[in-house]
Design an enzyme around this catalytic site. Structure first.
Site, short mmCIF file in Angstrom:
data_model
loop_
_atom_site.label_atom_id
_atom_site.label_comp_id
_atom_site.label_asym_id
_atom_site.label_seq_id
_atom_site.Cartn_x
_atom_site.Cartn_y
_atom_site.Cartn_z
NE ARG A 1 -17.51 -5.42 14.27
CZ ARG A 1 -17.86 -4.59 13.30
NH1 ARG A 1 -16.98 -3.77 12.78
NH2 ARG A 1 -19.08 -4.60 12.83
CB CYS B 1 -0.90 -0.01 1.23
SG CYS B 1 -2.04 1.37 1.27
CB CYS C 1 -18.31 0.02 9.42
SG CYS C 1 -17.18 -0.76 10.59
CB CYS D 1 -18.50 -4.97 5.91
SG CYS D 1 -17.57 -3.50 6.40
FE1 SF4 Z 1 -2.85 1.20 3.38
FE2 SF4 Z 1 -5.11 1.01 4.78
FE3 SF4 Z 1 -2.77 0.08 5.79
FE4 SF4 Z 1 -3.14 2.68 5.56
S1 SF4 Z 1 -4.34 1.28 6.86
S2 SF4 Z 1 -1.29 1.54 4.95
S3 SF4 Z 1 -4.34 2.83 3.69
S4 SF4 Z 1 -3.87 -0.69 4.02
#
Ligand code: SF4
Ligand code: SAM
Ligand code: DTB
Length: 324
Positions: free
Chosen positions: A266, A59, A194, A134
């Site tokens: 939750r 990511c 959510c 979800c």
């Molecule tokens: Fe990526 Fe989501 Fe992890 Fe942030 S929380 S690094 S946006 S996967």
């Protein structure tokens, strides 16, 4: 102010009064939260959701807690978007184990329109198994929220994570406003929201109170409010953060219940580090949902047989997922 506040949903919480709730003697806070909980929910029912990471790692964001960021060396093997049959196999397994909702998470800053098409197919497949759906995919456009709604998506998870003040200590690659914008797109498309956060990231008392205020003062309370205890993962910048006092975590649950009386709160990540007794306190304080299954997205969660035995010892039943 008395417990009668629960009769009306408020969206005008101020720091001073929320701080006063946090500072109540523990028994007074729990009594107030539990009384409100009972007005709106069966106190012995807990909704259970199972998670699956449908796209893992690599990511581009720099969320300091997250093992899936490409910027940190967290010993995670990245995986491309999963084929639909594998997703459905996993959903069926979750259903067989007793989950009512299946939550699919993807490590994206924001998905491409092509990705949404594939996620919509997954949503439709999971719904046809008779489960609620979800997804959590990062920031969305209007076109994408509309496509997910048209595909039948029930909930979208998008956490604010912390207070606006502390946000830049945790994430620099997107703003708090970016998160709020996606949340309002999800709401406008008619998808249930959510939204919650993480504690134990070195934030202070005001940050925790302000996160809950931010959630409660949204135009509509999120239907589902995940409260995560940071899972410390080797290689991430948040590894080694000072551990939060367990009683503070329970207070967080209790104040969330008081501020958002009709939402499902939750008890989310971090349960492997919590004793059964601590979790029981969380249920008493107003938590009425958990993530269930041996894995969260990439990290461990309690074993299902442990959770089932905890439910039995507490006389807790698994619930449908209705919003009160
Ligand atoms: Fe990526 Fe989501 Fe992890 Fe942030 S929380 S690094 S946006 S996967
Ligand atoms: N990439 C999307 C996003 O950030 O919205 C969706 C997936 S992301 C992993 C979903 C949520 O998981 C994050 O918003 C964060 O609140 C939570 N999370 C991630 N890593 C965590 C950790 N180590 N401990 C607790 N919660 C965590
Ligand atoms: C949420 O609030 N917590 C879940 C879910 N929403 C997507 C994710 C927790 C992730 C914990 C770290 C991991 O397993 O990667």
């Amino acid at each position: 102010m008395s417990a009668t506040i629960a009769m009306n949903l408020r969206h005008d919480w101020q720091l001073e009064e929320v701080t006063a709730l946090f500072n109540l003697p523990f028994n007074d806070l729990l009594f107030q939260a539990h009384s409100i909980h009972r007005e709106h929910f069966d106190p012995n029912e807990v909704q259970i959701s199972s998670l699956l990471s449908i796209k893992t790692g690599s990511c581009s964001e720099d969320c300091g807690y997250c093992p899936q960021s490409a910027r940190y060396d967290s010993d995670l093997t990245p995986e491309a978007l999963m084929p639909i049959d594998e997703v459905l196999k996993s959903a069926q397994q979750a259903k067989d184990q007793g989950a009512s909702r299946f939550c699919m998470g993807a490590a994206w800053r924001s998905p491409k329109d092509k990705d949404i098409e594939r996620v919509v197919e997954m949503v439709q497949g999971v719904k046809s198994l008779g489960m609620e759906t979800c997804v959590t995919l990062g920031m969305l456009t209007d076109k994408q929220t509309d496509a997910l709604k048209a595909g039948g998506l029930d909930y979208y998870n998008h956490n604010l994570d912390t207070s606006e003040d502390y946000y830049s200590e945790v994430i620099t690659t997107r703003s708090y406003q970016d998160r709020l914008d996606t949340l309002s797109r999800v709401r406008d498309a008619g998808i249930n929201v959510c939204c919650g956060g993480i504690v134990g990231m070195g934030e202070n008392d005001n940050d925790r109170a302000n996160l809950l205020i931010e959630l409660a003062n949204l135009p509509q309370h999120p239907e589902s409010v995940p409260i995560n205890m940071l899972v410390q993962v080797e290689g991430t910048p948040m590894m080694g953060s000072e551990k939060l006092d367990p009683f503070m975590f329970i207070r967080m649950i209790a104040v969330a219940r008081i501020l958002m009386p009709k939402s499902r709160v939750r008890l989310s990540a971090g349960r492997t580090e919590m004793s059964d007794e601590m979790q029981a306190f969380c249920f008493f304080a107003g938590a009425n949902s958990i993530f269930y299954g041996d894995k969260l997205l990439t990290t461990d969660n309690p074993m299902t047989n442990h959770d089932l035995s905890l439910f039995e010892r507490l006389g807790v039943r698994s619930a449908g997922s209705s919003y009160a």
